[in-house]
Design a protein around this motif. Structure first.
Motif, PDB file in Angstrom:
ATOM      1  N   MET A 196      -2.393  -2.579  -0.388  1.00 48.99           N
ATOM      2  CA  MET A 196      -2.713  -1.171  -0.187  1.00 48.99           C
ATOM      3  C   MET A 196      -3.959  -1.069   0.686  1.00 48.99           C
ATOM      4  SD  MET A 196      -1.836   0.746  -3.824  1.00 48.99           S
ATOM      5  CE  MET A 196      -3.465   0.626  -4.418  1.00 48.99           C
ATOM      6  N   SER A 197      -3.976  -0.077   1.538  1.00 49.46           N
ATOM      7  CA  SER A 197      -5.160   0.175   2.342  1.00 49.46           C
ATOM      8  C   SER A 197      -5.757   1.514   1.916  1.00 49.46           C
ATOM      9  CB  SER A 197      -4.818   0.190   3.832  1.00 49.46           C
ATOM     10  OG  SER A 197      -3.940   1.242   4.132  1.00 49.46           O
ATOM     11  N   THR A 198      -7.056   1.549   1.843  1.00 50.05           N
ATOM     12  CA  THR A 198      -7.759   2.752   1.426  1.00 50.05           C
ATOM     13  C   THR A 198      -7.709   3.782   2.543  1.00 50.05           C
ATOM     14  OG1 THR A 198      -9.213   1.432   0.047  1.00 50.05           O
ATOM     15  CG2 THR A 198      -9.966   3.665   0.605  1.00 50.05           C
ATOM     16  N   LEU A 199      -7.235   4.979   2.218  1.00 50.86           N
ATOM     17  CA  LEU A 199      -7.151   6.062   3.192  1.00 50.86           C
ATOM     18  C   LEU A 199      -8.391   6.942   3.194  1.00 50.86           C
ATOM     19  CD1 LEU A 199      -3.452   7.102   2.517  1.00 50.86           C
ATOM     20  CD2 LEU A 199      -4.328   5.594   4.318  1.00 50.86           C
ATOM     21  N   TYR A 200      -9.052   7.031   2.049  1.00 49.03           N
ATOM     22  CA  TYR A 200     -10.224   7.887   1.916  1.00 49.03           C
ATOM     23  C   TYR A 200     -10.963   7.475   0.662  1.00 49.03           C
ATOM     24  CZ  TYR A 200     -13.029  11.990   0.690  1.00 49.03           C
ATOM     25  OH  TYR A 200     -14.063  12.809   0.332  1.00 49.03           O
ATOM     26  N   THR A 201     -12.279   7.546   0.673  1.00 53.43           N
ATOM     27  CA  THR A 201     -13.098   7.271  -0.501  1.00 53.43           C
ATOM     28  C   THR A 201     -14.043   8.437  -0.731  1.00 53.43           C
ATOM     29  OG1 THR A 201     -13.017   4.884  -0.113  1.00 53.43           O
ATOM     30  CG2 THR A 201     -14.776   5.698  -1.550  1.00 53.43           C
ATOM     31  N   ALA A 202     -13.945   9.063  -1.886  1.00 53.88           N
ATOM     32  CA  ALA A 202     -14.897  10.112  -2.279  1.00 53.88           C
ATOM     33  C   ALA A 202     -16.053   9.436  -3.006  1.00 53.88           C
ATOM     34  CB  ALA A 202     -14.214  11.120  -3.195  1.00 53.88           C
ATOM     35  N   ILE A 203     -17.253   9.875  -2.699  1.00 53.51           N
ATOM     36  CA  ILE A 203     -18.442   9.306  -3.338  1.00 53.51           C
ATOM     37  C   ILE A 203     -19.238  10.439  -3.962  1.00 53.51           C
ATOM     38  CG2 ILE A 203     -20.557   7.979  -2.984  1.00 53.51           C
ATOM     39  CD1 ILE A 203     -19.171   6.789  -0.468  1.00 53.51           C
ATOM     40  N   VAL A 204     -19.392  10.384  -5.278  1.00 50.47           N
ATOM     41  CA  VAL A 204     -20.136  11.402  -6.017  1.00 50.47           C
ATOM     42  C   VAL A 204     -21.070  10.691  -6.989  1.00 50.47           C
ATOM     43  CG1 VAL A 204     -19.997  13.338  -7.627  1.00 50.47           C
ATOM     44  CG2 VAL A 204     -18.264  13.080  -5.841  1.00 50.47           C
ATOM     45  N   THR A 205     -22.297  11.149  -7.051  1.00 43.82           N
ATOM     46  CA  THR A 205     -23.275  10.603  -7.978  1.00 43.82           C
ATOM     47  C   THR A 205     -23.578  11.655  -9.035  1.00 43.82           C
ATOM     48  OG1 THR A 205     -24.247   9.273  -6.218  1.00 43.82           O
ATOM     49  CG2 THR A 205     -25.592   9.627  -8.192  1.00 43.82           C
ATOM     50  N   ALA A 206     -23.521  11.227 -10.298  1.00 45.44           N
ATOM     51  CA  ALA A 206     -23.817  12.134 -11.413  1.00 45.44           C
ATOM     52  C   ALA A 206     -24.859  11.507 -12.310  1.00 45.44           C
ATOM     53  CB  ALA A 206     -22.550  12.427 -12.209  1.00 45.44           C
ATOM     54  N   SER A 207     -25.599  12.370 -12.977  1.00 42.33           N
ATOM     55  CA  SER A 207     -26.666  11.889 -13.857  1.00 42.33           C
ATOM     56  C   SER A 207     -26.327  12.049 -15.331  1.00 42.33           C
ATOM     57  CB  SER A 207     -27.968  12.625 -13.525  1.00 42.33           C
ATOM     58  OG  SER A 207     -27.774  14.025 -13.639  1.00 42.33           O
ATOM     59  N   GLY A 208     -25.079  12.323 -15.648  1.00 41.69           N
ATOM     60  CA  GLY A 208     -24.666  12.474 -17.048  1.00 41.69           C
ATOM     61  C   GLY A 208     -24.081  13.850 -17.283  1.00 41.69           C
ATOM     62  N   GLY A 231     -22.585  16.183   0.563  1.00 40.60           N
ATOM     63  CA  GLY A 231     -23.284  17.400   0.158  1.00 40.60           C
ATOM     64  C   GLY A 231     -22.393  18.608  -0.084  1.00 40.60           C
ATOM     65  N   LEU A 232     -21.084  18.481   0.131  1.00 39.05           N
ATOM     66  CA  LEU A 232     -20.184  19.626  -0.064  1.00 39.05           C
ATOM     67  C   LEU A 232     -19.985  19.964  -1.539  1.00 39.05           C
ATOM     68  CD1 LEU A 232     -17.513  18.905   2.690  1.00 39.05           C
ATOM     69  CD2 LEU A 232     -19.357  20.600   2.715  1.00 39.05           C
ATOM     70  N   LEU A 233     -20.119  18.971  -2.398  1.00 38.92           N
ATOM     71  CA  LEU A 233     -20.038  19.194  -3.845  1.00 38.92           C
ATOM     72  C   LEU A 233     -21.437  19.016  -4.406  1.00 38.92           C
ATOM     73  CD1 LEU A 233     -17.995  19.453  -6.330  1.00 38.92           C
ATOM     74  CD2 LEU A 233     -18.369  17.009  -6.564  1.00 38.92           C
ATOM     75  N   ASP A 234     -21.935  20.042  -5.060  1.00 37.86           N
ATOM     76  CA  ASP A 234     -23.259  19.985  -5.674  1.00 37.86           C
ATOM     77  C   ASP A 234     -23.212  20.907  -6.887  1.00 37.86           C
ATOM     78  OD1 ASP A 234     -25.924  19.964  -6.421  1.00 37.86           O
ATOM     79  OD2 ASP A 234     -26.692  20.331  -4.402  1.00 37.86           O
ATOM     80  N   LEU A 235     -22.989  20.311  -8.045  1.00 37.11           N
ATOM     81  CA  LEU A 235     -22.735  21.094  -9.255  1.00 37.11           C
ATOM     82  C   LEU A 235     -23.734  20.806 -10.357  1.00 37.11           C
ATOM     83  CD1 LEU A 235     -18.909  20.402  -9.467  1.00 37.11           C
ATOM     84  CD2 LEU A 235     -19.987  22.511  -8.704  1.00 37.11           C
ATOM     85  N   THR A 236     -24.045  21.849 -11.118  1.00 39.13           N
ATOM     86  CA  THR A 236     -24.803  21.692 -12.338  1.00 39.13           C
ATOM     87  C   THR A 236     -23.833  21.284 -13.434  1.00 39.13           C
ATOM     88  OG1 THR A 236     -26.379  23.386 -11.662  1.00 39.13           O
ATOM     89  CG2 THR A 236     -26.247  22.900 -14.031  1.00 39.13           C
ATOM     90  N   LEU A 237     -24.197  20.268 -14.202  1.00 36.44           N
ATOM     91  CA  LEU A 237     -23.368  19.803 -15.309  1.00 36.44           C
ATOM     92  C   LEU A 237     -24.011  20.185 -16.630  1.00 36.44           C
ATOM     93  CD1 LEU A 237     -22.673  16.190 -13.982  1.00 36.44           C
ATOM     94  CD2 LEU A 237     -21.176  18.186 -13.810  1.00 36.44           C
ATOM     95  N   ALA A 238     -23.176  20.604 -17.573  1.00 42.20           N
ATOM     96  CA  ALA A 238     -23.652  20.929 -18.912  1.00 42.20           C
ATOM     97  C   ALA A 238     -22.489  20.809 -19.881  1.00 42.20           C
ATOM     98  CB  ALA A 238     -24.220  22.348 -18.963  1.00 42.20           C
ATOM     99  N   PRO A 239     -22.738  20.288 -21.077  1.00 36.70           N
ATOM    100  CA  PRO A 239     -21.670  20.235 -22.066  1.00 36.70           C
ATOM    101  C   PRO A 239     -21.216  21.649 -22.428  1.00 36.70           C
ATOM    102  CG  PRO A 239     -23.521  18.849 -22.735  1.00 36.70           C
ATOM    103  CD  PRO A 239     -23.967  19.678 -21.570  1.00 36.70           C
ATOM    104  N   PRO A 240     -19.919  21.811 -22.735  1.00 35.80           N
ATOM    105  CA  PRO A 240     -19.437  23.129 -23.148  1.00 35.80           C
ATOM    106  C   PRO A 240     -20.026  23.521 -24.501  1.00 35.80           C
ATOM    107  CG  PRO A 240     -17.716  21.493 -23.437  1.00 35.80           C
ATOM    108  CD  PRO A 240     -18.860  20.810 -22.756  1.00 35.80           C
ATOM    109  N   SER A 241     -20.062  24.801 -24.765  1.00 35.12           N
ATOM    110  CA  SER A 241     -20.611  25.273 -26.036  1.00 35.12           C
ATOM    111  C   SER A 241     -19.831  24.714 -27.221  1.00 35.12           C
ATOM    112  CB  SER A 241     -20.638  26.807 -26.068  1.00 35.12           C
ATOM    113  OG  SER A 241     -19.347  27.323 -25.841  1.00 35.12           O
ATOM    114  N   GLU A 242     -18.525  24.436 -27.031  1.00 34.56           N
ATOM    115  CA  GLU A 242     -17.707  23.868 -28.109  1.00 34.56           C
ATOM    116  C   GLU A 242     -18.203  22.487 -28.545  1.00 34.56           C
ATOM    117  OE1 GLU A 242     -14.967  26.480 -25.622  1.00 34.56           O
ATOM    118  OE2 GLU A 242     -16.606  25.073 -25.260  1.00 34.56           O
TER     119      GLU A 242
END
Length: 137
Positions: free
Chosen positions: A1-13, A23-34
């Motif tokens: 298999m040859s890689t067609l695309y690689t997405a790279i995202v860094t998260a802190s938890g 830089g197109l994805l830049d989201l705040t992360l938070a656990p749901p209230s549940e």
């Protein structure tokens, strides 16, 4: 298999940020209230659901095009559940709700959705690892 695309995202938890290398994805992360969180950000289950729904819809379009069928008005809703597994481990479960045009209901629609399930990279990655239920609506 040859890689067609690689997405790279860094998260802190589960509480923090998720940022893509472009830089197109830049989201705040938070656990749901549940789960005792604030719910003031997205969470990994929502991100997985968004990716799976989009990928499955694309696979559905590909399979339909090959069969000369029109699914331009179809939609896919992914429900991703976080579940407690044995020995304190956590797991996922998925329900994919596929809304098809009326003329594709019945056996033809179910066969189309099953074929998309064989093509979709998310389905192939999860097969045998987590339960995925397909619902044709």
């Amino acid at each position: 298999m040859s890689t067609l695309y690689t997405a790279i995202v860094t998260a802190s938890g589960r509480e923090g940020r998720a940022v893509s290398s472009d830089g197109l994805l830049d989201l705040t992360l938070a656990p749901p209230s549940e789960l005792g969180g604030t719910g003031e950000g997205t969470n990994p289950e929502q991100l997985f659901a968004a990716g799976y729904a989009a990928c499955f819809a694309s696979a559905l379009s590909l399979v339909a095009r090959r069969r000369k069928l029109d699914v331009s008005h179809a939609s896919v809703t992914a429900e991703v559940g976080l579940v407690a597994a044995a020995e304190g481990r956590m797991g996922l479960e998925v329900t994919l709700r596929v809304e098809l045009p009326d003329e594709l209901h019945g056996e033809q629609g179910e066969a189309l959705v099953e074929a998309a399930h064989q093509v979709c990279p998310y389905s192939n990655a999860t097969r045998g690892n987590i339960p995925v239920r397909l619902v044709v609506e």
